[in-house]
Write an enzyme that holds these catalytic residues in place. Structure first.
Site, short mmCIF file in Angstrom:
data_model
loop_
_atom_site.label_atom_id
_atom_site.label_comp_id
_atom_site.label_asym_id
_atom_site.label_seq_id
_atom_site.Cartn_x
_atom_site.Cartn_y
_atom_site.Cartn_z
N ALA A 139 -8.72 -3.28 -5.10
CA ALA A 139 -9.35 -2.30 -4.21
C ALA A 139 -8.33 -1.45 -3.44
O ALA A 139 -8.25 -0.24 -3.62
CB ALA A 139 -10.30 -3.01 -3.24
N GLU A 140 -7.53 -2.08 -2.59
CA GLU A 140 -6.68 -1.30 -1.67
C GLU A 140 -5.76 -0.33 -2.39
O GLU A 140 -5.67 0.85 -2.02
CB GLU A 140 -5.83 -2.24 -0.81
CG GLU A 140 -6.63 -3.12 0.11
CD GLU A 140 -5.77 -3.96 1.04
OE1 GLU A 140 -4.75 -3.47 1.54
OE2 GLU A 140 -6.12 -5.13 1.27
N HIS B 296 -8.44 -1.04 5.58
CA HIS B 296 -8.83 -2.34 6.14
C HIS B 296 -9.30 -3.24 5.00
O HIS B 296 -10.08 -2.80 4.15
CB HIS B 296 -9.95 -2.16 7.18
CG HIS B 296 -10.30 -3.44 7.83
ND1 HIS B 296 -9.53 -4.00 8.83
CD2 HIS B 296 -11.31 -4.33 7.59
CE1 HIS B 296 -10.06 -5.16 9.20
NE2 HIS B 296 -11.14 -5.38 8.46
N ASN C 121 0.84 -1.22 0.00
CA ASN C 121 0.00 0.00 0.00
C ASN C 121 0.86 1.25 0.00
O ASN C 121 0.56 2.22 -0.69
CB ASN C 121 -0.97 -0.01 1.18
CG ASN C 121 -2.19 -0.85 0.91
OD1 ASN C 121 -3.08 -0.44 0.18
ND2 ASN C 121 -2.22 -2.06 1.47
N MET D 172 0.28 -2.77 12.13
CA MET D 172 -0.36 -3.77 12.99
C MET D 172 -0.14 -3.47 14.48
O MET D 172 0.16 -4.36 15.27
CB MET D 172 0.19 -5.17 12.64
CG MET D 172 0.00 -5.54 11.20
SD MET D 172 -1.75 -5.52 10.68
CE MET D 172 -1.59 -5.90 8.94
N ASP E 244 -11.54 -0.02 14.02
CA ASP E 244 -12.20 -0.01 12.70
C ASP E 244 -13.61 0.60 12.75
O ASP E 244 -14.49 0.21 11.98
CB ASP E 244 -12.28 -1.45 12.12
CG ASP E 244 -10.92 -2.09 11.96
OD1 ASP E 244 -9.94 -1.36 11.71
OD2 ASP E 244 -10.83 -3.33 12.10
C1 GAR Z 1 -3.21 -4.89 3.79
O1 GAR Z 1 -3.99 -5.90 3.21
C2 GAR Z 1 -4.05 -4.04 4.72
O2 GAR Z 1 -5.34 -3.87 4.27
C3 GAR Z 1 -4.00 -4.88 5.98
O3 GAR Z 1 -2.67 -5.34 6.04
C4 GAR Z 1 -2.15 -5.49 4.73
C5 GAR Z 1 -0.82 -4.77 4.63
O4 GAR Z 1 -0.19 -5.00 3.40
N1 GAR Z 1 -4.37 -4.09 7.12
C6 GAR Z 1 -5.07 -4.57 8.15
O5 GAR Z 1 -5.43 -5.72 8.23
C7 GAR Z 1 -5.42 -3.55 9.22
N2 GAR Z 1 -6.37 -4.08 10.15
P1 GAR Z 1 1.01 -4.10 2.84
O6 GAR Z 1 2.05 -4.00 3.96
O7 GAR Z 1 1.54 -4.87 1.67
O8 GAR Z 1 0.45 -2.76 2.47
#
Ligand code: GAR
Length: 208
Positions: free
Chosen positions: A180-181, A110, A14, A91, A151
């Site tokens: 999406a993200e 999320h 992200n 996290m 959340d």
């Molecule tokens: C992502 O899928 C994000 O949505 C999730 O952790 C991942 C991080 O990936 N976040 C949560 O679960 C928050 N509760 P990334 O380090 O590759 O961006």
């Protein structure tokens, strides 16, 4: 120019989507001034360094108590005077002092359509495991402001993604990230950078 601090814990895809969007013009009027991880081994820190962004680790392991870690994280971020704090796969539970110091200035991504599969215990792959166990046909992702609940803050953007026959948590996670993200997080930042996002009565209104 919106000054952003991004908090990360893991792979940082992200974060990469935000960096790429700033390069290709999908996000304008914003810059990342620092990336902070609670985890020294986070690949996200390397992504920041490669993009020439200040990258630092503040780990709970460096402190005797959680309260001292929370204080150090908050003081470090306050010194950076950000306009926006982006939780991009961070996290760590955000302490209430930080939320009070930056009201409606912290956003989170999320990996589900809130209020499904969110709250305490729902993070990373666990979210997708729960979605598949429930047999939902549609999941997705949500960008929201962070309040003192888990959340529960005002929702900025959501995008649905279809679940497919035979999906594993890993396959569904990847599809939700790609479809999406990596789209709604940059989009939300661009909207905020242009002053288009307003919180009214606990809900978000977005200007045309
Ligand atoms: C992502 O899928 C994000 O949505 C999730 O952790 C991942 C991080 O990936 N976040 C949560 O679960 C928050 N509760 P990334 O380090 O590759 O961006």
């Amino acid at each position: 120019m919106l000054k952003i601090v991004v908090l990360v814990s893991g792979g940082g895809t992200n974060l990469q989507a935000i960096i790429d969007s700033m390069k290709d013009g999908r996000i304008t009027n914003a810059e990342i001034t620092a990336v902070i991880s609670n985890n020294a081994g986070a690949y996200a820190l390397k992504r920041a360094e490669e993009a020439g962004i200040r990258a630092l680790c503040i780990s709970p392991k460096q402190f005797e108590t959680r309260a001292l870690f929370n204080e150090a994280l908050l003081e470090t971020i306050k010194d950076m005077t950000p306009d926006l704090i982006v939780l991009a796969g961070f996290m760590v539970v955000i302490p209430p002092e930080m939320i009070r110091a930056f009201p409606n200035k912290i956003i989170n991504i999320h990996p589900s359509l809130i209020p499904a599969f969110c709250g305490t215990g729902y993070y990373g792959l666990r979210v997708h495991e729960a979605a598949l166990a429930r047999g939902v046909k549609i999941s997705g992702a949500t960008v929201h402001f962070v309040d003192e609940g888990t959340d529960t803050g005002p929702i900025i953007l959501q995008k649905p993604v279809a679940v497919q026959e035979g999906d594993t948590p890993e396959v569904l996670q990847k599809r939700i990230m790609q479809e999406a993200e990596w789209q709604i997080m940059p989009k939300a930042i661009d909207l905020i950078a242009h002053g288009k996002v307003h919180v009214e009565d606990g809900k978000v209104r977005i200007d045309d």
